[in-house]
Enzyme design. Structure first.
Site, PDB file in Angstrom:
ATOM      1  N   GLY A 110     -33.202 -33.437  18.817  1.00 48.39           N
ATOM      2  CA  GLY A 110     -33.805 -32.684  19.909  1.00 48.39           C
ATOM      3  C   GLY A 110     -33.486 -33.188  21.295  1.00 48.39           C
ATOM      4  O   GLY A 110     -32.319 -33.377  21.647  1.00 48.39           O
ATOM      5  N   ILE A 111     -34.540 -33.437  22.103  1.00 45.10           N
ATOM      6  CA  ILE A 111     -34.388 -33.698  23.530  1.00 45.10           C
ATOM      7  C   ILE A 111     -35.060 -35.015  23.913  1.00 45.10           C
ATOM      8  O   ILE A 111     -35.967 -35.480  23.230  1.00 45.10           O
ATOM      9  CB  ILE A 111     -34.975 -32.550  24.379  1.00 45.10           C
ATOM     10  CG1 ILE A 111     -36.489 -32.388  24.127  1.00 45.10           C
ATOM     11  CG2 ILE A 111     -34.243 -31.244  24.082  1.00 45.10           C
ATOM     12  CD1 ILE A 111     -37.154 -31.304  24.955  1.00 45.10           C
ATOM     13  N   ALA A 112     -34.594 -35.601  25.015  1.00 44.68           N
ATOM     14  CA  ALA A 112     -35.179 -36.836  25.545  1.00 44.68           C
ATOM     15  C   ALA A 112     -35.240 -36.731  27.056  1.00 44.68           C
ATOM     16  O   ALA A 112     -34.218 -36.476  27.704  1.00 44.68           O
ATOM     17  CB  ALA A 112     -34.349 -38.046  25.126  1.00 44.68           C
ATOM     18  N   HIS A 163     -32.995 -44.664  23.579  1.00 46.32           N
ATOM     19  CA  HIS A 163     -34.381 -44.210  23.482  1.00 46.32           C
ATOM     20  C   HIS A 163     -35.293 -45.422  23.606  1.00 46.32           C
ATOM     21  O   HIS A 163     -34.951 -46.517  23.138  1.00 46.32           O
ATOM     22  CB  HIS A 163     -34.659 -43.523  22.150  1.00 46.32           C
ATOM     23  CG  HIS A 163     -33.861 -42.279  21.922  1.00 46.32           C
ATOM     24  ND1 HIS A 163     -33.783 -41.267  22.856  1.00 46.32           N
ATOM     25  CD2 HIS A 163     -33.109 -41.879  20.867  1.00 46.32           C
ATOM     26  CE1 HIS A 163     -33.009 -40.295  22.377  1.00 46.32           C
ATOM     27  NE2 HIS A 163     -32.585 -40.647  21.178  1.00 46.32           N
ATOM     28  N   CYS A 220     -24.092 -40.642  27.156  1.00 48.62           N
ATOM     29  CA  CYS A 220     -23.513 -39.396  26.648  1.00 48.62           C
ATOM     30  C   CYS A 220     -21.990 -39.370  26.786  1.00 48.62           C
ATOM     31  O   CYS A 220     -21.375 -38.302  26.827  1.00 48.62           O
ATOM     32  CB  CYS A 220     -24.141 -38.184  27.326  1.00 48.62           C
ATOM     33  SG  CYS A 220     -25.935 -38.132  27.120  1.00 48.62           S
ATOM     34  N   VAL A 269     -23.348 -41.394  22.893  1.00 51.27           N
ATOM     35  CA  VAL A 269     -24.273 -42.525  22.858  1.00 51.27           C
ATOM     36  C   VAL A 269     -25.394 -42.336  23.870  1.00 51.27           C
ATOM     37  O   VAL A 269     -25.173 -41.836  24.978  1.00 51.27           O
ATOM     38  CB  VAL A 269     -23.538 -43.862  23.121  1.00 51.27           C
ATOM     39  CG1 VAL A 269     -22.884 -43.874  24.493  1.00 51.27           C
ATOM     40  CG2 VAL A 269     -24.468 -45.056  22.952  1.00 51.27           C
TER      41      VAL A 269
END
Length: 285
Positions: A202-204, A96, A220, A93
């Site tokens: 992808g990435i954050a 964003h 996470c 989890v």
């Protein structure tokens, strides 16, 4: 009413890589568009042998919590008005929202001879490169002992403090790792999905977002994981102020803009995609 997505602003970087930008993005609509584009590219390659340019999507999401394939409901600690969306990426989890830079990697891994492990390492090392460059450019006594690093045991990028430069007193053995550093928290997360050799998601990277959104979850899947943002370590300004030729910040200009960071990361990823930046040795366990 179905979720809809604005038109993506497209910019070619080279013949094999383009960027697409989207602001105030609805998560479900963006996910649907990513999957649709990935399936289209798979079909074009299988049926016509066409190699389509890879795509790097630069996205500013509206607030949302997402549960990856390994996500567990118990990692959502509080229910809020923020939507919770189950998705098909790897990981657990996360949150964003505005002030967080999200980049989706729609890559044909076979065409660039990357394994999934290669892609994850390139993603982590690109973030390391740019965050560390920004930390150094501030030349601040408060941040010159801070560095960004990935870990083998937990995907993402974390900030570490060098205890040897922070204090003259020797820290206890249970506070630090063998290299005399202590992890202070996580600044970037990643999660990918691979379908027939094509990646998406992808990435954050937390730039100047409101970190309180993470209080409602175990980020996470890690209980008590301290989430960090770059704005607490460097001077950040969201105003557009990209220097000519994307030059590094100078001593008399220590304010970093959101756009500068984004462009530096795009450039680093593009060089890796082209084979111009090799992978370093993987981070220690």
């Amino acid at each position: 009413m179905p979720n809809t997505m604005q038109a993506l602003h497209t910019r070619p970087l080279n013949e094999n890589l383009i960027t697409k930008s989207l602001t105030a993005a609805d998560y479900v609509a963006t996910l649907d568009a990513m999957l649709s584009r990935t399936l289209e590219r798979i079909s074009l390659k299988k049926e016509q042998g066409l190699r389509t340019p890879d795509e790097l999507w630069i996205v500013d999401h509206n607030d949302v919590y997402t549960l990856g394939q390994a996500g567990k409901e118990e990692h959502i600690l509080q229910r809020t008005n923020t939507p919770i969306i189950k998705t098909d990426r790897g990981g657990q989890v996360t949150w964003h929202g505005h002030g967080q830079l999200v980049m989706y990697w729609l890559f044909d891994l076979d065409s660039i001879s990357w394994s999934v492990r290669n892609m994850v390492s390139h993603a982590e090392q690109a973030i390391e490169d740019v965050v560390n460059d920004c930390l150094k450019s501030t030349a601040s006594t408060d941040t010159n002992h801070i560095s960004a690093r990935a870990r083998r045991d937990a995907p993402g990028v974390y900030l570490y403090a060098d205890m040897a430069t922070e204090t003259d007193s020797a820290p206890t053995s249970d506070e630090i790792e063998v290299d005399n550093t202590i992890m202070i928290g996580k600044i970037a997360s990643l999660g990918f999905k691979i379908k027939h050799g094509f990646s998406y998601h992808g990435i954050a990277i937390n730039l100047d977002c409101d970190l309180s959104a993470f209080n409602a979850i175990n980020p996470c899947g890690y209980a008590g994981m301290q989430m960090l943002r770059l704005a607490d370590f460097v001077n950040m300004n969201q105003a557009t102020n990209i220097q000519p030729n994307n030059l590094p910040l100078t001593d008399d200009k220590k304010t970093l803009t959101y756009e500068q960071f984004t462009q530096q990361l795009i450039d680093n990823i593009a060089q890796r995609h082209a084979g111009d930046i090799p992978l370093r040795e993987l981070a220690p366990k």
